[in-house]
Design a protein around this motif. Structure first.
Motif, PDB file in Angstrom:
ATOM      1  N   LYS A  52       3.082  31.276   5.394  1.00 37.11           N
ATOM      2  CA  LYS A  52       2.533  30.176   6.198  1.00 37.11           C
ATOM      3  C   LYS A  52       1.993  29.069   5.290  1.00 37.11           C
ATOM      4  O   LYS A  52       2.086  27.880   5.615  1.00 37.11           O
ATOM      5  CB  LYS A  52       1.432  30.694   7.114  1.00 37.11           C
ATOM      6  N   LEU A  53       1.435  29.459   4.142  1.00 36.16           N
ATOM      7  CA  LEU A  53       0.946  28.468   3.184  1.00 36.16           C
ATOM      8  C   LEU A  53       2.102  27.748   2.484  1.00 36.16           C
ATOM      9  O   LEU A  53       1.989  26.584   2.118  1.00 36.16           O
ATOM     10  CB  LEU A  53       0.064  29.149   2.138  1.00 36.16           C
ATOM     11  N   VAL A  54       3.212  28.449   2.311  1.00 33.64           N
ATOM     12  CA  VAL A  54       4.365  27.893   1.598  1.00 33.64           C
ATOM     13  C   VAL A  54       5.170  26.933   2.474  1.00 33.64           C
ATOM     14  O   VAL A  54       5.741  25.957   1.971  1.00 33.64           O
ATOM     15  CB  VAL A  54       5.266  29.041   1.096  1.00 33.64           C
ATOM     16  N   ALA A  55       5.212  27.194   3.765  1.00 41.29           N
ATOM     17  CA  ALA A  55       6.059  26.410   4.676  1.00 41.29           C
ATOM     18  C   ALA A  55       5.842  24.894   4.566  1.00 41.29           C
ATOM     19  O   ALA A  55       6.831  24.144   4.470  1.00 41.29           O
ATOM     20  CB  ALA A  55       5.855  26.883   6.116  1.00 41.29           C
ATOM     21  N   PRO A  56       4.588  24.394   4.547  1.00 37.77           N
ATOM     22  CA  PRO A  56       4.419  22.934   4.425  1.00 37.77           C
ATOM     23  C   PRO A  56       4.974  22.377   3.120  1.00 37.77           C
ATOM     24  O   PRO A  56       5.502  21.265   3.096  1.00 37.77           O
ATOM     25  CB  PRO A  56       2.896  22.751   4.503  1.00 37.77           C
ATOM     26  N   ASN A  57       4.858  23.149   2.029  1.00 39.38           N
ATOM     27  CA  ASN A  57       5.413  22.690   0.748  1.00 39.38           C
ATOM     28  C   ASN A  57       6.927  22.557   0.824  1.00 39.38           C
ATOM     29  O   ASN A  57       7.507  21.577   0.321  1.00 39.38           O
ATOM     30  CB  ASN A  57       5.043  23.661  -0.370  1.00 39.38           C
ATOM     31  N   LEU A  58       7.564  23.545   1.448  1.00 40.85           N
ATOM     32  CA  LEU A  58       9.021  23.497   1.595  1.00 40.85           C
ATOM     33  C   LEU A  58       9.442  22.322   2.473  1.00 40.85           C
ATOM     34  O   LEU A  58      10.391  21.592   2.145  1.00 40.85           O
ATOM     35  CB  LEU A  58       9.531  24.810   2.194  1.00 40.85           C
ATOM     36  N   GLU A  59       8.754  22.130   3.579  1.00 43.00           N
ATOM     37  CA  GLU A  59       9.093  21.027   4.493  1.00 43.00           C
ATOM     38  C   GLU A  59       8.931  19.670   3.809  1.00 43.00           C
ATOM     39  O   GLU A  59       9.786  18.784   3.933  1.00 43.00           O
ATOM     40  CB  GLU A  59       8.221  21.115   5.744  1.00 43.00           C
ATOM     41  N   ALA A 120       3.869  26.017  -4.086  1.00 39.43           N
ATOM     42  CA  ALA A 120       4.505  27.082  -3.305  1.00 39.43           C
ATOM     43  C   ALA A 120       4.583  28.365  -4.116  1.00 39.43           C
ATOM     44  O   ALA A 120       4.293  29.461  -3.618  1.00 39.43           O
ATOM     45  CB  ALA A 120       5.897  26.647  -2.858  1.00 39.43           C
ATOM     46  N   ASN A 121       4.960  28.251  -5.382  1.00 32.05           N
ATOM     47  CA  ASN A 121       5.079  29.435  -6.235  1.00 32.05           C
ATOM     48  C   ASN A 121       3.727  30.106  -6.458  1.00 32.05           C
ATOM     49  O   ASN A 121       3.639  31.344  -6.519  1.00 32.05           O
ATOM     50  CB  ASN A 121       5.711  29.059  -7.577  1.00 32.05           C
ATOM     51  N   MET A 122       2.664  29.310  -6.587  1.00 28.26           N
ATOM     52  CA  MET A 122       1.327  29.888  -6.755  1.00 28.26           C
ATOM     53  C   MET A 122       0.890  30.632  -5.497  1.00 28.26           C
ATOM     54  O   MET A 122       0.276  31.702  -5.578  1.00 28.26           O
ATOM     55  CB  MET A 122       0.323  28.796  -7.118  1.00 28.26           C
ATOM     56  N   SER A 123       1.209  30.075  -4.328  1.00 27.22           N
ATOM     57  CA  SER A 123       0.867  30.738  -3.066  1.00 27.22           C
ATOM     58  C   SER A 123       1.625  32.056  -2.929  1.00 27.22           C
ATOM     59  O   SER A 123       1.064  33.072  -2.506  1.00 27.22           O
ATOM     60  CB  SER A 123       1.190  29.829  -1.878  1.00 27.22           C
ATOM     61  N   LEU A 124       2.900  32.050  -3.290  1.00 19.54           N
ATOM     62  CA  LEU A 124       3.696  33.274  -3.226  1.00 19.54           C
ATOM     63  C   LEU A 124       3.167  34.324  -4.199  1.00 19.54           C
ATOM     64  O   LEU A 124       3.068  35.509  -3.869  1.00 19.54           O
ATOM     65  CB  LEU A 124       5.164  32.960  -3.541  1.00 19.54           C
TER      66      LEU A 124
END
Length: 240
Positions: A52-59, A120-124
């Motif tokens: 859920k934290l990564v999704a905005p970065n990808l978008e 995104a990578n840090m969140s993952l």
């Protein structure tokens, strides 16, 4: 009456060990089931929170593709303008200034793209590590007065944002890689062996091997990327 009461007391005392053993058995079984379910719950919840934290970065990263394409077209046009302005110093200077401006914009865009990927990578990475800690801590509760769990093994690969650039140029466009769902997934697999302690093992023999897994990835629905539990490379039985 006294004989009847005495007989009842004796009968109760005789059955008491059986009752206590039954309660211990039920408590141990329910305790094991509770911890087993807790591990799957932790894996799924932390995976969903991480994605859920990564999704905005990808978008945001994918939304910058239009800007990347526009700057690429403008850069090609600027080079063409420079070539066409040979022999015309004022026009050549203007064309070169235009190219420098476009290239600066590309560097700024490239920096923004890389920042989104790094975030995104840090969140993952954080979600992956947190889930592993929770699973390792919870598995200690699998052992109780009746059962002993051993051979616990936890495996999984920390993912990175599963996108690829279209070129090695500065500020490229990005797109999801092939098999995006599996490569993007926060996936964990764990296994252990459960045995019955002595002296209970004389009534219930055997060693029981458990293999569990969960995987949470991002799925595109309409125009949004949302976390979803997926089957991945695991069997349906092990995931659920």
């Amino acid at each position: 009456m006294k004989n009847e009461k005495g007989f009842a007391v004796i009968l109760l005392l005789a059955c008491l060990p059986v009752l206590i053993s039954g309660l211990l058995l039920l408590s141990s079984v329910f305790g094991f089931m509770q911890n087993d379910l807790a591990m799957k719950y932790q894996c799924r919840v932390h995976g969903q929170q991480g994605q859920k934290l990564v999704a905005p970065n990808l978008e945001k990263l994918l939304s910058l593709n239009n800007t990347a394409r526009r700057l690429k077209v403008e850069e090609v046009a600027a080079y063409a303008k420079i070539a066409a302005s040979a022999g015309n110093p004022p026009a050549l200077a203007a064309a070169k200034a235009r190219l420098v401006k476009i290239q600066n914009q590309k560097r700024q865009l490239d920096l923004k793209q890389k920042q989104l990927i790094n975030q995104a990578n840090m969140s993952l990475a954080s979600s992956f590590a947190k889930t592993r800690r929770e699973l390792a801590n919870t598995q200690e509760g699998l052992s109780n007065i009746l059962f002993v769990a051993n051979g616990f093994h936890l495996s999984g690969r920390r993912p990175t944002l599963a996108v690829r650039p279209d070129s090695s140029d500065i500020a490229p466009t990005y797109s999801p890689v092939a098999a995006f769902e599996e490569k993007q997934a926060l996936a964990h697999e764990w296994q252990y062996t459960l045995a019955v302690r002595k002296p209970f093992s004389q009534f219930l023999e055997g060693r029981f091997h458990f293999k569990k897994a969960c995987a949470v990835s991002l799925i595109k629905e309409n125009s949004a990327w949302i976390p979803k539990i997926i089957k991945g490379k695991f069997s349906l039985k092990s995931v659920w």
